[in-house]
Design a protein around this motif. Structure first.
Motif, PDB file in Angstrom:
ATOM      1  N   GLY A   1      28.038  30.651  34.742  1.00 14.70           N
ATOM      2  CA  GLY A   1      29.399  30.254  34.396  1.00 14.70           C
ATOM      3  C   GLY A   1      29.951  30.995  33.191  1.00 14.70           C
TER       4      GLY A   1
ATOM      5  N   VAL B   1      32.782  33.293  34.131  1.00 16.11           N
ATOM      6  CA  VAL B   1      34.047  32.596  34.376  1.00 16.11           C
ATOM      7  C   VAL B   1      34.723  32.251  33.055  1.00 16.11           C
ATOM      8  CG1 VAL B   1      35.102  30.545  35.394  1.00 16.11           C
ATOM      9  CG2 VAL B   1      33.176  31.647  36.546  1.00 16.11           C
ATOM     10  N   THR B   2      33.946  31.750  32.115  1.00 15.24           N
ATOM     11  CA  THR B   2      34.485  31.390  30.797  1.00 15.24           C
ATOM     12  C   THR B   2      35.081  32.612  30.098  1.00 15.24           C
ATOM     13  OG1 THR B   2      32.950  29.535  30.519  1.00 15.24           O
ATOM     14  CG2 THR B   2      33.867  30.506  28.519  1.00 15.24           C
TER      15      THR B   2
ATOM     16  N   LYS C   1      36.148  35.351  31.519  1.00 14.76           N
ATOM     17  CA  LYS C   1      37.306  35.833  32.275  1.00 14.76           C
ATOM     18  C   LYS C   1      38.577  35.114  31.834  1.00 14.76           C
ATOM     19  CE  LYS C   1      37.752  34.532  36.556  1.00 14.76           C
ATOM     20  NZ  LYS C   1      37.561  34.390  38.028  1.00 14.76           N
ATOM     21  N   TYR C   2      38.483  33.810  31.704  1.00 14.67           N
ATOM     22  CA  TYR C   2      39.639  33.032  31.265  1.00 14.67           C
ATOM     23  C   TYR C   2      39.998  33.346  29.814  1.00 14.67           C
ATOM     24  CZ  TYR C   2      40.085  30.016  35.351  1.00 14.67           C
ATOM     25  OH  TYR C   2      40.317  29.542  36.615  1.00 14.67           O
TER      26      TYR C   2
ATOM     27  N   PHE D   1      42.879  29.885  38.741  1.00 12.83           N
ATOM     28  CA  PHE D   1      42.813  30.944  37.728  1.00 12.83           C
ATOM     29  C   PHE D   1      44.185  31.234  37.135  1.00 12.83           C
ATOM     30  CE2 PHE D   1      43.004  35.498  36.597  1.00 12.83           C
ATOM     31  CZ  PHE D   1      42.083  35.491  35.556  1.00 12.83           C
TER      32      PHE D   1
ATOM     33  N   SER E   1      38.445  26.596  26.833  1.00  9.03           N
ATOM     34  CA  SER E   1      38.439  26.943  28.263  1.00  9.03           C
ATOM     35  C   SER E   1      37.592  25.979  29.082  1.00  9.03           C
ATOM     36  CB  SER E   1      37.925  28.375  28.459  1.00  9.03           C
ATOM     37  OG  SER E   1      36.542  28.468  28.152  1.00  9.03           O
TER      38      SER E   1
ATOM     39  N   SER F   1      37.528  23.042  33.710  1.00 10.53           N
ATOM     40  CA  SER F   1      36.646  22.325  34.631  1.00 10.53           C
ATOM     41  C   SER F   1      37.331  21.106  35.244  1.00 10.53           C
ATOM     42  CB  SER F   1      35.362  21.884  33.916  1.00 10.53           C
ATOM     43  OG  SER F   1      35.645  20.962  32.882  1.00 10.53           O
TER      44      SER F   1
ATOM     45  N   GLU G   1      37.520  24.483  38.336  1.00 10.37           N
ATOM     46  CA  GLU G   1      36.937  25.816  38.165  1.00 10.37           C
ATOM     47  C   GLU G   1      35.467  25.690  37.793  1.00 10.37           C
ATOM     48  OE1 GLU G   1      36.555  28.785  39.029  1.00 10.37           O
ATOM     49  OE2 GLU G   1      38.423  29.597  38.224  1.00 10.37           O
TER      50      GLU G   1
ATOM     51  N   ASP H   1      33.227  26.828  35.761  1.00 11.26           N
ATOM     52  CA  ASP H   1      32.836  27.452  34.503  1.00 11.26           C
ATOM     53  C   ASP H   1      31.554  26.807  33.992  1.00 11.26           C
ATOM     54  OD1 ASP H   1      33.917  24.964  33.850  1.00 11.26           O
ATOM     55  OD2 ASP H   1      34.543  25.650  31.876  1.00 11.26           O
TER      56      ASP H   1
ATOM     57  N   ARG I   1      29.736  23.551  35.869  1.00  9.13           N
ATOM     58  CA  ARG I   1      28.403  23.748  36.448  1.00  9.13           C
ATOM     59  C   ARG I   1      27.399  22.780  35.826  1.00  9.13           C
ATOM     60  NH1 ARG I   1      27.362  29.061  38.945  1.00  9.13           N
ATOM     61  NH2 ARG I   1      29.384  30.019  39.369  1.00  9.13           N
TER      62      ARG I   1
END
Length: 217
Positions: free
Chosen positions: A18, A21-22, A24-25, A89, A161, A165, A169, A171, A175
């Motif tokens: 994750g 993902v974190t 990316k944001y 996103f 961020s 969740s 998402e 992240d 997770r």
């Protein structure tokens, strides 16, 4: 205990994935936040009443309301008003960027105002245009002053961020919740997520310290 840790290894890997993902944001939102914040900061230092009012009103609204409410409005309310469904996103980046832009605008404004006024007056006396004054004299110096605050904003955004969740998402936080619900074990999943966030913050802080030292030379 050892057997429990071995059994948890697949879940550990699942949670740590994750991080991507974190990041990316966070990175995308800081990028757009910088664009928004820079524009607002310029509005605040320009002697144009309407633009200054708009910039200060924007900052007041987004600094005065919780990020979770802003995220909920963007993801749940805007699609109903505009008739266009936003994916997770896009909604997350919009909400985080708008919020981050408000804080970054104040950081940049304070940096601009901290530049020695004597240099600005000297540039005016030499006939340097306002655009060149801002590009070549004010912003390069302001950047050195505001770098720690900008890094701190990125760190805050990495932690904030986790709110993504709540709209599904996957992240780090989401997770960790998934693993907790499957295993009925909360300590290790949450500890893993917390450690991942801490490592991210530590890496970014270390990089920022190196960059600050180089800029100081």
């Amino acid at each position: 205990m050892y057997e429990d840790l071995v059994a948890f290894t697949p879940y550990f890997i699942y949670i740590v994935k994750g991080i991507g993902v974190t990041l990316k944001y966070s990175i995308t939102s800081v990028f757009f936040g910088l664009i928004i914040g820079s524009s607002l900061a310029l509005f605040k230092v320009l002697e144009i009443g309407l633009l200054r009012f708009i910039a200060h009103a924007y900052t007041s609204v987004f600094r005065g309301t919780p990020v979770l409410i802003q995220l909920s409005i963007v993801y749940f309310a805007l699609p109903g008003l505009l008739g266009v469904k936003l994916n997770v996103f896009v909604a997350g980046v919009i909400a985080f960027s708008l919020n981050s832009g408000a804080y970054i605008s104040e950081i940049i404004r304070s940096g601009i105002e901290s530049v020695d006024k004597g240099q600005i007056e000297a540039a005016k006396a030499l006939g340097v245009s306002p655009v060149l004054r801002m590009k070549d004299i004010i912003l390069p110096q302001a950047f050195r002053y505001i770098l720690p605050a900008l890094v701190n904003e990125l760190i805050n955004l990495i932690k904030e961020s986790a709110l993504i969740s709540v709209i599904g998402e996957m992240d780090l936080m989401r997770r960790a919740h998934v693993v907790s619900s499957e295993t009925f074990e909360f300590f290790l999943p949450m500890l893993t997520a917390a450690a991942a966030y801490y490592v991210l913050v530590l890496v970014i802080s270390s990089f920022a310290m190196v960059l600050e030292k180089r800029l100081a030379l």
